[in-house]
Design a protein around this motif. Structure first.
Motif, mmCIF file in Angstrom:
data_model
loop_
_atom_site.group_PDB
_atom_site.id
_atom_site.type_symbol
_atom_site.label_atom_id
_atom_site.label_comp_id
_atom_site.label_asym_id
_atom_site.label_seq_id
_atom_site.Cartn_x
_atom_site.Cartn_y
_atom_site.Cartn_z
ATOM 1 N N ALA A 85 0.832 -1.207 0.000
ATOM 2 C CA ALA A 85 0.000 0.000 0.000
ATOM 3 C C ALA A 85 0.869 1.261 0.000
ATOM 4 N N GLU A 86 1.933 1.231 0.783
ATOM 5 C CA GLU A 86 2.838 2.385 0.823
ATOM 6 C C GLU A 86 3.448 2.650 -0.549
ATOM 7 N N GLN A 87 3.926 1.594 -1.188
ATOM 8 C CA GLN A 87 4.573 1.753 -2.492
ATOM 9 C C GLN A 87 3.579 2.250 -3.539
ATOM 10 N N LEU A 88 2.362 1.703 -3.522
ATOM 11 C CA LEU A 88 1.369 2.129 -4.499
ATOM 12 C C LEU A 88 0.982 3.591 -4.283
ATOM 13 N N PHE A 102 -6.846 7.474 -0.810
ATOM 14 C CA PHE A 102 -7.812 6.734 0.002
ATOM 15 C C PHE A 102 -8.259 5.513 -0.800
ATOM 16 N N PHE A 103 -8.091 4.331 -0.219
ATOM 17 C CA PHE A 103 -8.447 3.086 -0.902
ATOM 18 C C PHE A 103 -9.923 2.742 -0.713
ATOM 19 N N GLY A 279 -10.500 0.223 -5.784
ATOM 20 C CA GLY A 279 -10.724 1.610 -6.138
ATOM 21 C C GLY A 279 -9.797 2.510 -5.341
ATOM 22 N N VAL A 280 -9.543 3.687 -5.876
ATOM 23 C CA VAL A 280 -8.666 4.651 -5.223
ATOM 24 C C VAL A 280 -9.236 6.050 -5.451
ATOM 25 N N THR A 281 -9.214 6.869 -4.414
ATOM 26 C CA THR A 281 -9.520 8.293 -4.551
ATOM 27 C C THR A 281 -8.284 9.074 -4.143
ATOM 28 N N PHE A 306 -12.068 -4.613 2.659
ATOM 29 C CA PHE A 306 -10.872 -4.959 1.899
ATOM 30 C C PHE A 306 -10.067 -3.731 1.483
ATOM 31 N N THR A 307 -10.200 -2.638 2.238
ATOM 32 C CA THR A 307 -9.416 -1.441 1.961
ATOM 33 C C THR A 307 -7.930 -1.774 1.849
#
Length: 424
Positions: A85-88, A102-103, A279-281, A306-307
């Motif tokens: 998550a950090e890398q993405l 925000f995932f 999804g991502v915002t 599943f965030t």
């Protein structure tokens, strides 16, 4: 109610069982191809609802998911974080210019999150704004907030009493050899400026191309003038790049091609290369800062089980690797489409051809425009008989294939469309 060809326990989306043909049974996908249980192979010319970015079974993404699954498959994101998550987040912030991520779990919810952030940000500032502006013809998803900002239609009719009010500006769609676009753009901008006289929380749009609304294309200069009006009003600008993101416009994001910078951006579909739902915002840092403080009410109370799912993050990272290692695949797709679409545009039934990146579209000449026009299903059946899967939007026919589609497959797609049109 059992019907031949239909599974007794499945409920398919956007499907009326009483009138639709039974769904085809897919047993395998590879590259741009789908293999059916009867042995037929179809070119997936719409990327399985626009998600399969690099092709089915892309080995590098499959390997990344498998590797991540052996380390960590899921963890609650309220109390933990993890390297994927950090890398993405770091990579998407770097390539979008929007610092906070925000995932969520799909395109509709990415839009919902953007709307909630925009609305609450003004409330947190102590100056709530009561208006949201969207564009005519828009589609932003099927959850309630996304339905509200989308075009009201048969799709949302049953829920109309539950949808909040939205102000709407015209969407001056254009196409090749369009002599009237400047007048339509001027009228749309005048209307938007008028609407913005009311204090507005946010304006939401699909940058450059409305997808489900009929592959309706606007000019880059129009979007830049929209952005200028929104900035002058103080409202936030939300870009719904659920469809156009990740190279579909020929640029990594359609906003970059248009030369605009939104305050919030919704992403999904091609995010994971089509392997997993996510999804991502994305948001500007100043917006994120507006949710920080000791008062509990400042918090964005939104989340999903599943965030930031680690498997989805791993898939997204591998997909970004491919986009950055093979940029010519999305940057050159428009040039590959062009000669085929130019030839097809001479067909007597083809109207309003338009092209953006990997998306080519046109309209079939008809007296009954609209999503329920029967010409769409007829063309779909004719194309299936010739080995190509299309899903026209009423009289609007489009190609939006995986980036791995080779030249012979692309040529075949256009030949099949030409033959199908001639069979009508």
């Amino acid at each position: 109610m059992d019907r031949p060809g239909w599974h007794p326990h499945l409920w398919h989306p956007f499907t009326q069982v009483a009138t639709a043909a039974p769904p085809l049974r897919v047993v395998r996908g590879e590259g741009a191809l789908l293999e059916l249980d009867d042995g037929r192979r179809l070119i997936d010319a719409i990327s399985s609802w626009w998600v399969t970015l690099h092709g089915h079974g892309e080995p590098s993404i499959a390997a990344a998911i498998a590797s991540q699954a052996r380390r960590l498959e899921q963890v609650g994101f309220s109390d933990f974080r993890h390297p994927a998550a950090e890398q993405l987040a770091e990579r998407l912030a770097a390539c979008s210019g929007l610092e906070r991520l925000f995932f969520s779990d799909n395109g509709s919810t990415a839009v919902e999150v953007a709307l909630k952030i925009a609305w609450q940000w003004w409330r947190n500032r102590g100056e709530p704004r009561q208006q949201l502006i969207a564009f005519e013809g828009a589609y932003h998803g099927d959850t309630f907030g996304a339905m509200a900002v989308g075009e009201r239609s048969l799709f949302s009719e049953a829920f109309e009493p539950l949808l909040f009010a939205v102000a709407r500006a015209p969407w001056p769609a254009t196409w090749w050899d369009d002599d009237g676009v400047e007048a339509r753009e001027a009228a749309a901008l005048a209307r938007l400026e008028q609407l913005l006289e009311t204090p507005t929380a946010a304006v939401i749009l699909e940058p450059l191309l409305q997808g489900a609304g009929g592959m309706a294309l606007v000019s880059e200069s129009f979007l830049r003038r929209v952005e200028a009006l929104v900035r002058a009003s103080g409202a936030l600008l939300i870009a719904d790049e659920v469809m156009t993101g990740f190279g579909r416009s020929g640029h990594l994001f359609a906003c970059q091609r248009a030369g605009i910078r939104p305050d919030l951006m919704a992403l999904s579909k091609g995010l994971t290369g089509g392997f997993l739902p996510m999804g991502v915002t994305l948001a500007r840092e100043a917006i994120y800062a507006g949710f920080i403080g000791t008062a509990p009410g400042l918090t964005l109370f939104h989340g999903h089980s599943f965030t930031a799912n680690p498997l989805g993050c791993a898939a997204a990272l591998a997909s970004l690797d491919l986009l950055q290692e093979l940029p010519e695949r999305h940057q050159q797709f428009e040039a590959r489409h062009r000669p085929h679409l130019e030839a097809l545009a001479r067909h007597r039934l083809v109207r309003r051809p338009r092209l953006l990146g990997s998306v080519a579209a046109f309209e079939v000449a008809t007296d009954q425009p609209g999503y329920l026009n029967p010409v769409g299903p007829r063309l779909q059946r004719l194309a299936l008989e010739r080995g190509v899967f299309l899903r026209p939007l009423g009289q609007v026919v489009y190609l939006l294939p995986p980036l791995c589609l080779d030249d012979d497959q692309l040529t075949h797609c256009y030949a099949v469309i030409d033959a199908a049109l001639s069979s009508l």
